[in-house]
Design a protein around this motif. Sequence first.
Motif, short mmCIF file in Angstrom:
data_model
loop_
_atom_site.label_atom_id
_atom_site.label_comp_id
_atom_site.label_asym_id
_atom_site.label_seq_id
_atom_site.Cartn_x
_atom_site.Cartn_y
_atom_site.Cartn_z
N TYR A 17 0.85 -1.18 -0.04
CA TYR A 17 -0.01 -0.04 0.28
C TYR A 17 0.87 1.20 -0.21
CZ TYR A 17 0.75 0.33 5.15
OH TYR A 17 1.33 0.32 6.30
N SER A 18 0.11 2.42 -0.12
CA SER A 18 0.80 3.72 -0.07
C SER A 18 0.30 4.47 0.99
CB SER A 18 0.76 4.70 -1.42
OG SER A 18 1.13 3.58 -2.52
N HIS A 19 1.08 5.45 1.59
CA HIS A 19 0.60 6.02 2.61
C HIS A 19 -0.10 7.17 2.12
CE1 HIS A 19 2.57 4.20 6.03
NE2 HIS A 19 3.76 4.30 5.47
N CYS A 20 -0.04 7.64 0.98
CA CYS A 20 -0.66 8.91 0.61
C CYS A 20 -1.05 8.79 -0.88
CB CYS A 20 0.34 10.15 0.63
SG CYS A 20 -0.58 11.71 0.23
N ILE A 91 -4.35 -12.10 -1.66
CA ILE A 91 -4.11 -13.01 -3.09
C ILE A 91 -5.21 -12.46 -3.97
CG2 ILE A 91 -4.71 -15.12 -3.85
CD1 ILE A 91 -3.20 -16.31 -1.51
N ALA A 92 -6.63 -12.46 -3.48
CA ALA A 92 -7.61 -11.91 -4.12
C ALA A 92 -7.34 -10.31 -4.85
CB ALA A 92 -8.86 -11.79 -3.48
N ARG A 93 -6.88 -9.51 -4.00
CA ARG A 93 -6.79 -8.15 -4.07
C ARG A 93 -5.62 -7.94 -5.34
NH1 ARG A 93 -3.82 -3.71 -0.43
NH2 ARG A 93 -2.87 -2.69 -2.23
N ARG A 94 -4.59 -8.76 -5.27
CA ARG A 94 -3.43 -8.82 -6.11
C ARG A 94 -4.13 -9.38 -7.76
NH1 ARG A 94 -0.26 -4.93 -5.29
NH2 ARG A 94 1.20 -5.22 -3.62
N LYS A 95 -4.72 -10.37 -7.47
CA LYS A 95 -5.50 -10.93 -8.77
C LYS A 95 -6.31 -10.10 -9.55
CE LYS A 95 -8.68 -14.69 -10.27
NZ LYS A 95 -9.49 -15.69 -9.54
N HIS A 96 -6.91 -9.33 -8.69
CA HIS A 96 -7.96 -8.26 -9.44
C HIS A 96 -7.75 -6.84 -9.66
CE1 HIS A 96 -11.03 -11.57 -9.91
NE2 HIS A 96 -10.54 -11.97 -8.53
N LEU A 97 -6.79 -6.20 -8.76
CA LEU A 97 -6.23 -5.04 -8.90
C LEU A 97 -4.74 -5.00 -9.21
CD1 LEU A 97 -8.03 -3.40 -5.74
CD2 LEU A 97 -8.79 -3.60 -8.14
N GLY A 98 -4.07 -6.00 -9.27
CA GLY A 98 -2.60 -6.03 -9.75
C GLY A 98 -1.80 -5.60 -8.84
N GLU A 99 -0.62 -5.12 -9.24
CA GLU A 99 0.36 -4.34 -8.12
C GLU A 99 0.14 -3.05 -7.84
OE1 GLU A 99 2.72 -6.25 -7.16
OE2 GLU A 99 1.85 -7.79 -7.91
N THR A 100 -1.16 -2.50 -7.97
CA THR A 100 -1.39 -1.02 -7.57
C THR A 100 -1.41 -1.16 -5.84
OG1 THR A 100 -3.93 -1.53 -7.57
CG2 THR A 100 -2.88 -0.39 -9.53
N ASP A 101 -0.97 -0.17 -5.54
CA ASP A 101 -0.91 0.12 -3.74
C ASP A 101 -1.64 1.32 -3.20
OD1 ASP A 101 0.60 -2.11 -3.76
OD2 ASP A 101 2.38 -1.08 -4.03
N PRO A 102 -2.92 1.09 -3.31
CA PRO A 102 -3.59 2.42 -2.90
C PRO A 102 -3.58 2.80 -1.32
CG PRO A 102 -5.17 0.72 -3.58
CD PRO A 102 -3.84 0.24 -4.22
N ALA A 103 -4.13 3.62 -1.05
CA ALA A 103 -4.17 3.87 0.47
C ALA A 103 -5.16 3.20 1.13
CB ALA A 103 -4.45 5.23 0.67
#
Length: 127
Positions: A17-20, A91-103
């Motif tokens: 994830y990202s802090h901001c 695992i499910a988050r990475r499967k469907h949202l990829g390598e994005t790192d939202p807050a």
Amino acid sequence: MPTFSNPKGVAPPLGPYSHCAVVTAGSDVFHFAGQVGVSPDGTVAKTIEEQADYAFANVATLLNANNLAPANVVKVLIYVTDRAYHDAVIIARRKHLGETDPAPATFIICELAFPELMIEVDVTAAG
């Protein structure tokens, strides 16, 4: 498109994830209803792995229906009814949202609106 950062002076993120997250002025902001572990035909999945997969698949479908991509997700709030569900959620988050790192924020709660539900995913996106 939102931008993400992890400013100096704050400990590095403990996970993906990202802090901001910053949304550029003039962007449309999308607040989606919380998505749960239910298939498109309304069947409630039996396991946390299946429920997490459906919840994040539903998020991906909502993004796509609004011409958005996982990179447009600004914030993810995840509600689970057991701390042990963490790995299945990631695992499910990475499967469907990829390598994005939202807050993000993850909450361990006693139950959701219906007792058979184990996860709810609440997403805000900008585009």
